[in-house]
Scaffold this motif. Structure first.
Motif, PDB file in Angstrom:
ATOM      1  N   TYR A   1       7.576  -7.271  -4.272  1.00  0.00           N
ATOM      2  CA  TYR A   1       8.512  -6.639  -5.200  1.00  0.00           C
ATOM      3  C   TYR A   1       9.262  -5.502  -4.516  1.00  0.00           C
ATOM      4  O   TYR A   1      10.473  -5.331  -4.713  1.00  0.00           O
ATOM      5  N   HIS A   2       8.558  -4.709  -3.719  1.00  0.00           N
ATOM      6  CA  HIS A   2       9.172  -3.574  -3.036  1.00  0.00           C
ATOM      7  C   HIS A   2      10.286  -4.033  -2.096  1.00  0.00           C
ATOM      8  O   HIS A   2      11.390  -3.469  -2.102  1.00  0.00           O
ATOM      9  N   VAL A   3      10.009  -5.042  -1.280  1.00  0.00           N
ATOM     10  CA  VAL A   3      11.024  -5.541  -0.347  1.00  0.00           C
ATOM     11  C   VAL A   3      12.187  -6.168  -1.109  1.00  0.00           C
ATOM     12  O   VAL A   3      13.355  -5.983  -0.750  1.00  0.00           O
ATOM     13  N   ALA A   4      11.878  -6.910  -2.180  1.00  0.00           N
ATOM     14  CA  ALA A   4      12.947  -7.492  -3.000  1.00  0.00           C
ATOM     15  C   ALA A   4      13.848  -6.403  -3.572  1.00  0.00           C
ATOM     16  O   ALA A   4      15.077  -6.530  -3.584  1.00  0.00           O
TER      17      ALA A   4
ATOM     18  N   PRO B   1      -8.798   3.102  -2.704  1.00  0.00           N
ATOM     19  CA  PRO B   1      -9.258   4.407  -2.198  1.00  0.00           C
ATOM     20  C   PRO B   1      -8.370   5.000  -1.102  1.00  0.00           C
ATOM     21  O   PRO B   1      -8.288   6.228  -0.965  1.00  0.00           O
ATOM     22  N   MET B   2      -7.700   4.165  -0.310  1.00  0.00           N
ATOM     23  CA  MET B   2      -6.888   4.681   0.800  1.00  0.00           C
ATOM     24  C   MET B   2      -5.711   5.530   0.324  1.00  0.00           C
ATOM     25  O   MET B   2      -5.159   6.324   1.084  1.00  0.00           O
ATOM     26  N   ILE B   3      -5.316   5.367  -0.922  1.00  0.00           N
ATOM     27  CA  ILE B   3      -4.164   6.104  -1.443  1.00  0.00           C
ATOM     28  C   ILE B   3      -4.420   7.606  -1.439  1.00  0.00           C
ATOM     29  O   ILE B   3      -3.491   8.397  -1.228  1.00  0.00           O
ATOM     30  N   THR B   4      -5.662   8.021  -1.617  1.00  0.00           N
ATOM     31  CA  THR B   4      -5.966   9.453  -1.651  1.00  0.00           C
ATOM     32  C   THR B   4      -5.534  10.143  -0.362  1.00  0.00           C
ATOM     33  O   THR B   4      -4.800  11.147  -0.377  1.00  0.00           O
ATOM     34  N   GLY B   5      -5.970   9.618   0.773  1.00  0.00           N
ATOM     35  CA  GLY B   5      -5.619  10.224   2.048  1.00  0.00           C
ATOM     36  C   GLY B   5      -4.138  10.144   2.349  1.00  0.00           C
ATOM     37  O   GLY B   5      -3.548  11.101   2.877  1.00  0.00           O
ATOM     38  N   LEU B   6      -3.508   9.014   2.001  1.00  0.00           N
ATOM     39  CA  LEU B   6      -2.081   8.850   2.286  1.00  0.00           C
ATOM     40  C   LEU B   6      -1.240   9.821   1.458  1.00  0.00           C
ATOM     41  O   LEU B   6      -0.284  10.423   1.970  1.00  0.00           O
ATOM     42  N   MET B   7      -1.579   9.984   0.188  1.00  0.00           N
ATOM     43  CA  MET B   7      -0.817  10.913  -0.644  1.00  0.00           C
ATOM     44  C   MET B   7      -0.958  12.342  -0.146  1.00  0.00           C
ATOM     45  O   MET B   7       0.020  13.109  -0.117  1.00  0.00           O
ATOM     46  N   ARG B   8      -2.153  12.724   0.267  1.00  0.00           N
ATOM     47  CA  ARG B   8      -2.354  14.087   0.738  1.00  0.00           C
ATOM     48  C   ARG B   8      -1.608  14.333   2.043  1.00  0.00           C
ATOM     49  O   ARG B   8      -1.124  15.445   2.286  1.00  0.00           O
ATOM     50  N   LEU B   9      -1.499  13.315   2.877  1.00  0.00           N
ATOM     51  CA  LEU B   9      -0.711  13.463   4.101  1.00  0.00           C
ATOM     52  C   LEU B   9       0.773  13.588   3.763  1.00  0.00           C
ATOM     53  O   LEU B   9       1.486  14.453   4.300  1.00  0.00           O
ATOM     54  N   LEU B  10       1.258  12.743   2.855  1.00  0.00           N
ATOM     55  CA  LEU B  10       2.675  12.758   2.494  1.00  0.00           C
ATOM     56  C   LEU B  10       3.053  13.964   1.641  1.00  0.00           C
ATOM     57  O   LEU B  10       4.241  14.204   1.401  1.00  0.00           O
TER      58      LEU B  10
ATOM     59  N   ILE C   1       3.637  -0.509 -12.963  1.00  0.00           N
ATOM     60  CA  ILE C   1       3.281  -1.714 -13.732  1.00  0.00           C
ATOM     61  C   ILE C   1       2.819  -2.818 -12.797  1.00  0.00           C
ATOM     62  O   ILE C   1       1.762  -3.439 -13.011  1.00  0.00           O
ATOM     63  N   ALA C   2       3.595  -3.074 -11.737  1.00  0.00           N
ATOM     64  CA  ALA C   2       3.231  -4.142 -10.805  1.00  0.00           C
ATOM     65  C   ALA C   2       1.921  -3.836 -10.087  1.00  0.00           C
ATOM     66  O   ALA C   2       1.076  -4.723  -9.901  1.00  0.00           O
ATOM     67  N   GLY C   3       1.742  -2.573  -9.672  1.00  0.00           N
ATOM     68  CA  GLY C   3       0.510  -2.212  -8.977  1.00  0.00           C
ATOM     69  C   GLY C   3      -0.713  -2.352  -9.855  1.00  0.00           C
ATOM     70  O   GLY C   3      -1.785  -2.766  -9.383  1.00  0.00           O
TER      71      GLY C   3
ATOM     72  N   LEU D   1       0.824  -1.200   0.000  1.00  0.00           N
ATOM     73  CA  LEU D   1       0.000   0.000   0.000  1.00  0.00           C
ATOM     74  C   LEU D   1       0.864   1.258   0.000  1.00  0.00           C
ATOM     75  O   LEU D   1       0.621   2.201  -0.770  1.00  0.00           O
ATOM     76  N   VAL D   2       1.878   1.271   0.848  1.00  0.00           N
ATOM     77  CA  VAL D   2       2.754   2.441   0.916  1.00  0.00           C
ATOM     78  C   VAL D   2       3.577   2.565  -0.373  1.00  0.00           C
ATOM     79  O   VAL D   2       3.804   3.674  -0.870  1.00  0.00           O
ATOM     80  N   ALA D   3       4.013   1.438  -0.926  1.00  0.00           N
ATOM     81  CA  ALA D   3       4.786   1.483  -2.177  1.00  0.00           C
ATOM     82  C   ALA D   3       3.954   2.060  -3.311  1.00  0.00           C
ATOM     83  O   ALA D   3       4.453   2.857  -4.124  1.00  0.00           O
ATOM     84  N   MET D   4       2.675   1.672  -3.404  1.00  0.00           N
ATOM     85  CA  MET D   4       1.814   2.224  -4.442  1.00  0.00           C
ATOM     86  C   MET D   4       1.558   3.713  -4.201  1.00  0.00           C
ATOM     87  O   MET D   4       1.483   4.507  -5.143  1.00  0.00           O
ATOM     88  N   THR D   5       1.423   4.106  -2.937  1.00  0.00           N
ATOM     89  CA  THR D   5       1.248   5.523  -2.616  1.00  0.00           C
ATOM     90  C   THR D   5       2.454   6.334  -3.066  1.00  0.00           C
ATOM     91  O   THR D   5       2.318   7.392  -3.689  1.00  0.00           O
ATOM     92  N   LEU D   6       3.639   5.825  -2.767  1.00  0.00           N
ATOM     93  CA  LEU D   6       4.864   6.523  -3.166  1.00  0.00           C
ATOM     94  C   LEU D   6       5.011   6.555  -4.682  1.00  0.00           C
ATOM     95  O   LEU D   6       5.488   7.546  -5.244  1.00  0.00           O
ATOM     96  N   ALA D   7       4.597   5.471  -5.340  1.00  0.00           N
ATOM     97  CA  ALA D   7       4.656   5.462  -6.802  1.00  0.00           C
ATOM     98  C   ALA D   7       3.738   6.523  -7.385  1.00  0.00           C
ATOM     99  O   ALA D   7       4.067   7.178  -8.378  1.00  0.00           O
ATOM    100  N   GLY D   8       2.589   6.722  -6.751  1.00  0.00           N
ATOM    101  CA  GLY D   8       1.652   7.726  -7.236  1.00  0.00           C
ATOM    102  C   GLY D   8       2.167   9.144  -7.128  1.00  0.00           C
ATOM    103  O   GLY D   8       1.726  10.037  -7.856  1.00  0.00           O
TER     104      GLY D   8
END
Length: 499
Positions: A256-259, A123-132, A243-245, A56-63
């Motif tokens: 993939y992120h941890v790898a 949907p959770m990505i919206t709030g996380l991106m706005r916080l970050l 791509i992965a997300g 979830l955090v990796a996709m947020t950062l990718a966004g």
């Protein structure tokens, strides 16, 4: 000798080689301590959090990554390093530009958050991106004078500064993970790390900034092309997560992120450290590209010698290393590490060319050079992912790097008078020794042994084979200057000091 010390290659009483060595040792030490802290943090967090949390955090950062790169890689710091005599107004201008860029980036992240959530269907990505989105604004408050630690070769102070920041972030993130037990620990840990860096920077390099755009055109004219080039550097990291997300979802992205975090460590920590140390030293050789090229060829051989072996070795023992260190629930990361570790080794070896191009003032050429490589890697990762799953994404990265590998070396070589023979002389021994290491591990691997014993024996056998092959090949080559001669000289110095 000229007053600035260029006449005989000496800076402040020390030769370019001594400056490179001293700076590289400090930077490598710093990056490895930071990576060690980061690795311990990752291992602890992997035990406390689930793959879905990382995903979830990796996709947020990718966004938001392409936007944050605009701030973090603006090139303003390098413009100050290259400047022969920056005045206070130059520093204030750089700080003001950073603040303006950060505000624009933060607003863009807030606006893009719903689009990223729709893309990943999360949907959770919206709030996380706005916080970050607060991160670039916090980072913009860092003292601009920290650039002087690198510019004036104050490597020990730079070491202490970055280690203090990493320790502060580590303590907060791990503490939050123990308390919260979910993805929020990663998010608040990143914000706290940015805040700690801004605060500590003013203790290490005090500077009371003033708003100024007095030299904006001068600084931004160079830094704009550095930014375009650096966007290409980070675009592939963004692309594989996008791509992965899109294709596989949060859990697979977590694997993939941890790898990636594990696989990138051996090559990145060495090459980035050396490149950071060499920027101010190379900057003092810009009037003599041929001499810079000779220095670069020697450094390239050392980078290859100390980065290829651990990266290839990690790929060979990925299954056992993941099972022992991360645990059984992360076993899906092992085949990804096997592809990604050698891919990152080649990537960061190629990246050394861009340090030379930027320092020489060819930022535009570096940008033009980098983006076709980016396009090839993205296409290969997408095709690999659609046909062979998440492992195909990792394999696609390696395949594209192998295909495009010669191009950056060819362009850089023309500018600093390096030919195929020079590159071959610098790289053939590390490559051959890495091959000998792989053969030794493959032949000596004992599947019937217990996990810990098997891993220890494989690592020991691989290291012994690499060192032995390197020394034999070095003697066959006539004992040229390089990593082998440097290490032997250090051993003799230590032996003499102990007696």
């Amino acid at each position: 000798m000229s007053s600035d010390g260029k006449g005989d290659g000496r800076f402040g009483g020390k030769t370019a080689e001594q400056q490179m060595l001293r700076g590289s040792v400090w930077m490598i030490g710093m990056r490895w301590v930071i990576r060690g802290i980061g690795l311990v943090s990752t291992l602890i967090l992997a035990r406390l959090l689930a793959p879905e949390d990382f995903g979830l955090v990796a996709m947020t950062l990718a966004g938001m990554q392409i936007l944050t790169i605009v701030f973090s890689e603006s090139g303003l710091r390098l413009a100050l390093i290259r400047h022969r005599d920056p005045q206070r107004v130059h520093y204030d201008t750089a700080w003001t530009l950073n603040l303006i860029i950060a505000a624009g980036v933060a607003l863009a992240i807030v606006a893009a958050a719903p689009l990223a959530a729709d893309y990943f269907d999360e949907p959770m990505i919206t709030g996380l991106m706005r916080l970050l989105a607060l991160m670039p604004m916090i980072q913009a408050l860092e003292s601009i004078r920290t650039v002087d630690l690198q510019k004036h070769l104050r490597f020990s102070a730079d070491f202490r500064f970055n280690i203090a920041v990493k320790l502060a972030s580590f303590c907060v993130t791990v503490g939050l993970a123990v308390w919260l037990q979910d993805y929020r620990a990663l998010v608040w840990g990143m914000l706290s790390g940015s805040a700690a860096r801004a605060l500590i920077s003013h203790l290490v390099a005090p500077h009371r900034p003033r708003l100024s755009l007095g030299h904006a055109r001068e600084l931004f004219g160079f830094s704009m092309w550095v930014l375009v080039s650096q966007l290409g550097e980070h675009a592939t990291d963004l692309a594989d997560r996008l791509i992965a997300g899109r294709l596989f979802g949060a859990e697979t992205v977590g694997f993939y992120h941890v790898a990636s975090e594990v696989a990138v460590a051996p090559a990145r920590e060495l090459t980035v450290s050396i490149a950071r140390a060499l920027q101010p030293v190379y900057a003092r050789l810009t009037d003599d590209p041929a001499e810079l090229g000779r220095k670069y060829a020697g450094v390239l051989g050392i980078i290859a010698a100390v980065s290829l072996a651990p990266s290839f070795g990690l790929a060979l023992v990925a299954d056992d290393a993941v099972a022992l260190v991360l645990g059984d629930r992360w076993l899906a990361s092992a085949p990804l590490i096997a592809w990604l570790a050698p891919a990152f080794a080649l990537h960061f070896l190629t990246r050394t060319n861009y340090t030379v191009l930027h320092v020489l003032g060819y930022a535009r050429r570096a940008a033009v050079l980098r983006w076709p490589l980016v396009a090839g890697i993205v296409l290969a990762m997408y095709l690999g992912g659609t046909h062979y799953g998440i492992e195909g994404v990792a394999a696609g990265r390696l395949a594209a790097l192998l295909l495009f590998l010669p191009w950056p070396f060819l362009i850089t070589g023309r500018l600093v008078s390096l030919g195929f023979g020079d590159y071959l002389g610098a790289l053939w021994r590390p490559l051959a020794a890495s091959g000998a290491m792989a053969l030794a591990v493959w032949l000596g691997h004992q599947e019937q042994f217990p996990l810990v014993l098997r891993l220890v024996l494989d690592v020991a056998l691989g290291a012994l084979a690499y060192v032995a092959a390197s020394l034999v090949l070095w003697r066959i080559a006539g004992r040229p200057e390089g990593a082998e001669s440097f290490l032997l000289a250090q051993l003799r110095t230590r032996r003499a000091a102990s007696t």
